[in-house]
Design an enzyme around this catalytic site. Structure first.
Site, PDB file in Angstrom:
ATOM      1  N   ALA A 111       0.836  -1.213   0.000  1.00 26.09           N
ATOM      2  CA  ALA A 111       0.000   0.000   0.000  1.00 26.09           C
ATOM      3  C   ALA A 111       0.865   1.254   0.000  1.00 26.09           C
ATOM      4  O   ALA A 111       1.961   1.256   0.578  1.00 26.09           O
ATOM      5  CB  ALA A 111      -0.923  -0.006   1.218  1.00 26.09           C
ATOM      6  N   GLY A 113       0.147   1.442  -3.314  1.00 29.19           N
ATOM      7  CA  GLY A 113       0.074   0.780  -4.610  1.00 29.19           C
ATOM      8  C   GLY A 113       0.971   1.327  -5.696  1.00 29.19           C
ATOM      9  O   GLY A 113       0.914   0.863  -6.835  1.00 29.19           O
ATOM     10  N   LYS A 115       4.265   1.077  -6.270  1.00 33.14           N
ATOM     11  CA  LYS A 115       5.198   0.098  -6.819  1.00 33.14           C
ATOM     12  C   LYS A 115       4.462  -1.088  -7.433  1.00 33.14           C
ATOM     13  O   LYS A 115       4.904  -1.659  -8.435  1.00 33.14           O
ATOM     14  CB  LYS A 115       6.182  -0.342  -5.746  1.00 33.14           C
ATOM     15  CG  LYS A 115       7.089   0.799  -5.252  1.00 33.14           C
ATOM     16  CD  LYS A 115       8.007   0.343  -4.137  1.00 33.14           C
ATOM     17  CE  LYS A 115       8.942   1.471  -3.696  1.00 33.14           C
ATOM     18  NZ  LYS A 115       8.243   2.586  -3.022  1.00 33.14           N
ATOM     19  N   GLU A 133      -0.915  -6.164   1.670  1.00 33.54           N
ATOM     20  CA  GLU A 133      -0.778  -5.115   2.680  1.00 33.54           C
ATOM     21  C   GLU A 133      -1.386  -5.610   3.985  1.00 33.54           C
ATOM     22  O   GLU A 133      -2.542  -6.055   4.015  1.00 33.54           O
ATOM     23  CB  GLU A 133      -1.471  -3.836   2.228  1.00 33.54           C
ATOM     24  CG  GLU A 133      -1.573  -2.746   3.276  1.00 33.54           C
ATOM     25  CD  GLU A 133      -0.222  -2.334   3.843  1.00 33.54           C
ATOM     26  OE1 GLU A 133      -0.123  -2.191   5.084  1.00 33.54           O
ATOM     27  OE2 GLU A 133       0.727  -2.148   3.058  1.00 33.54           O
ATOM     28  N   ASP A 178       9.230  -3.472   0.100  1.00 28.19           N
ATOM     29  CA  ASP A 178       9.361  -2.048   0.413  1.00 28.19           C
ATOM     30  C   ASP A 178       8.924  -1.906   1.864  1.00 28.19           C
ATOM     31  O   ASP A 178       7.766  -1.627   2.155  1.00 28.19           O
ATOM     32  CB  ASP A 178       8.491  -1.215  -0.529  1.00 28.19           C
ATOM     33  CG  ASP A 178       8.702   0.275  -0.329  1.00 28.19           C
ATOM     34  OD1 ASP A 178       9.863   0.688  -0.176  1.00 28.19           O
ATOM     35  OD2 ASP A 178       7.708   1.019  -0.316  1.00 28.19           O
ATOM     36  N   CYS A 231      12.409   3.916   2.842  1.00 27.81           N
ATOM     37  CA  CYS A 231      12.507   5.359   2.644  1.00 27.81           C
ATOM     38  C   CYS A 231      13.107   5.980   3.896  1.00 27.81           C
ATOM     39  O   CYS A 231      12.596   6.958   4.433  1.00 27.81           O
ATOM     40  CB  CYS A 231      11.142   5.975   2.314  1.00 27.81           C
ATOM     41  SG  CYS A 231       9.864   5.686   3.545  1.00 27.81           S
TER      42      CYS A 231
END
Length: 443
Positions: A111, A113, A115, A133, A178, A231
């Site tokens: 989530a 979405g 990627k 997710e 991720d 990130c």
């Protein structure tokens, strides 16, 4: 305001000169905005329609920066699923994942979405995308974005990585993790992220990421590729995590690590690592389908769908829609999915393929997803509204439209500038609106 302890850690990581440039980038607040074209729908010349576009994102051929005065989320093109608004650095991990049509790919922490939809574009409708997710509310947003971009070969799940590892053991050609992180790379975008930051949270995230990575490793075929990305800047969540992972999994090797810093690129902070599992990729050879195959819909159910399709779609479109697909029921909802889509028994599923519509006694009502998947040339009845026409705003608001033509009757695909955006039911010079109530926009 950046936390003092965070600034000290960044100075240790970067050194004096780069640290000063890093801080200057934050103080300048020079954020970049980007979108990525949905190549499943948008034709090559579509980019020429977007006068707001300034330049291409270097690491994504379909990614483009746009000027800050443009609001792409409020444009009809957004509702038609022609692009996805995505932070430019966040486009990098899928570039290194390098999805190929026909592959089986997992986006484990997917989530909202960005990627997942990027992967789907590169699959070109071939192969299989499982996108997951763990947070239920965020999984719903993920599912809506899969629908909005007209993706037909994805299953959206709301599961833990541990459960998925048991279910999909040794199944995927490629996996993207991720991982949920402390979000240091998003401090410029989200003030709350900086306010909530602490070293304790960094360490907690690193522990959770390690568990997710181990579960992801169990689902990868020999010879497969695993991309780990965050990130955030912290070594504990990035390099240290990868080093510990490699010590636990001697059949993996690291092929590349890459950091994106806001003082070096036109984007926010990101980290990614390319991990390769030893061995030969044998997933295509062994034909393994977790949990067995999906049970097809009954003949009488397919007959109701077939009657609708013959009334609404051209023969070529019907052939395209069902080529290599299995039709099945999910409650009273009908779906189409790749024939090798695994069974979803025992899984928390939000979207098991392309949602075709609802069976209501002896009739079929098409879904919004089917409209967004379809092309104007696929249907027998369509109605074009220009994206700058007030009527498109009325349609997106759910209003009935009056049209000058008469004699047409049945399901009508509404298009804007040649791209599908939803359904209406036409009769007597009126278009009864079937744009979903939950998506309607008050302009």
């Amino acid at each position: 305001m950046l936390p003092v302890e965070f600034k000290n850690r960044m100075k240790d990581l970067l050194g004096d000169e780069d640290y000063e440039r890093f801080i200057e980038a934050f103080e300048a607040d020079n954020r970049y905005h980007a979108l990525r074209l949905n190549t499943l729908k948008a034709r090559e010349e579509f980019i020429d329609k977007l006068e707001c576009v300034t330049e291409q994102v270097p690491w994504e051929e379909t990614g483009y920066y746009y000027s800050a005065d443009f609001a792409p989320g409020k444009h009809p093109y957004h509702e038609a699923g022609l692009y996805y608004i995505q932070e430019p650095s966040a486009m990098a991990p899928v570039h290194f994942l390098d999805p190929k049509p026909g592959e089986k790919i997992l986006d484990l922490c997917a989530a909202p979405g960005g990627k997942s939809t990027q992967i789907a574009c590169k699959l070109e409708g071939k192969g299989l995308l499982i996108t997951n997710e763990i947070n239920k509310d965020r999984a719903k947003i993920l599912s809506l974005n899969i629908e909005r971009l007209g993706i037909s070969n994805a299953m959206v799940l709301n599961e833990t990585s541990e459960h998925l590892a048991d279910y999909f053991y040794g199944y995927f050609d490629k996996i993207l993790v991720d991982a949920p992180c402390s979000g240091e790379g998003m401090f410029r975008k989200n003030d709350n992220a900086a306010d909530e930051w602490s070293v304790d949270n960094v360490l907690l995230c690193a522990e959770r990421q390690a568990e997710i990575l181990d579960n992801a490793a169990a689902m990868l075929v020999p010879g497969g590729t695993l991309i780990y990305s965050t990130c955030t800047f912290s070594r504990e969540e990035n390099e240290d995590n990868i080093e510990a992972f490699l010590n636990r999994h001697n059949d993996f090797k690291c092929e590349l690590t890459k950091r994106l810093f806001p003082h070096e690129v036109k984007g926010e902070g990101h980290f990614l690592c390319v991990l390769k599992r030893d061995g030969e990729n044998i997933s295509v050879k062994n034909g393994y389908v977790p949990g067995g195959r999906i049970v097809p819909a009954r003949k009488e159910q397919v007959k109701i769908l077939d009657d609708f399709l013959r009334e609404t779609f051209t023969k070529d479109a019907i052939d395209r829609l069902f080529d290599g697909k299995v039709i099945f029921m999910f409650g009273d909802q009908m779906y189409a999915a790749p024939k090798d889509m695994p069974s979803f028994e025992g899984l928390k599923v939000l979207r098991p393929g392309l949602h075709l519509g609802t069976l209501k006694k002896d009739r079929f009502e098409p879904s919004h997803a089917l409209a967004l998947f379809s092309k104007p040339e696929d249907v027998k009845l369509s109605y074009e509204i220009a994206s700058d026409d007030d009527n498109i705003k009325q349609y997106l608001n759910g209003q009935t439209l009056r049209v000058s033509r008469t004699g047409n009757k049945g399901w009508c695909l509404i298009t804007t500038d040649g791209y599908s955006i939803g359904w209406a039911k036409e009769a007597g010079g009126m278009l009864k609106n079937h744009y979903p109530k939950g998506l309607r926009i008050n302009y």
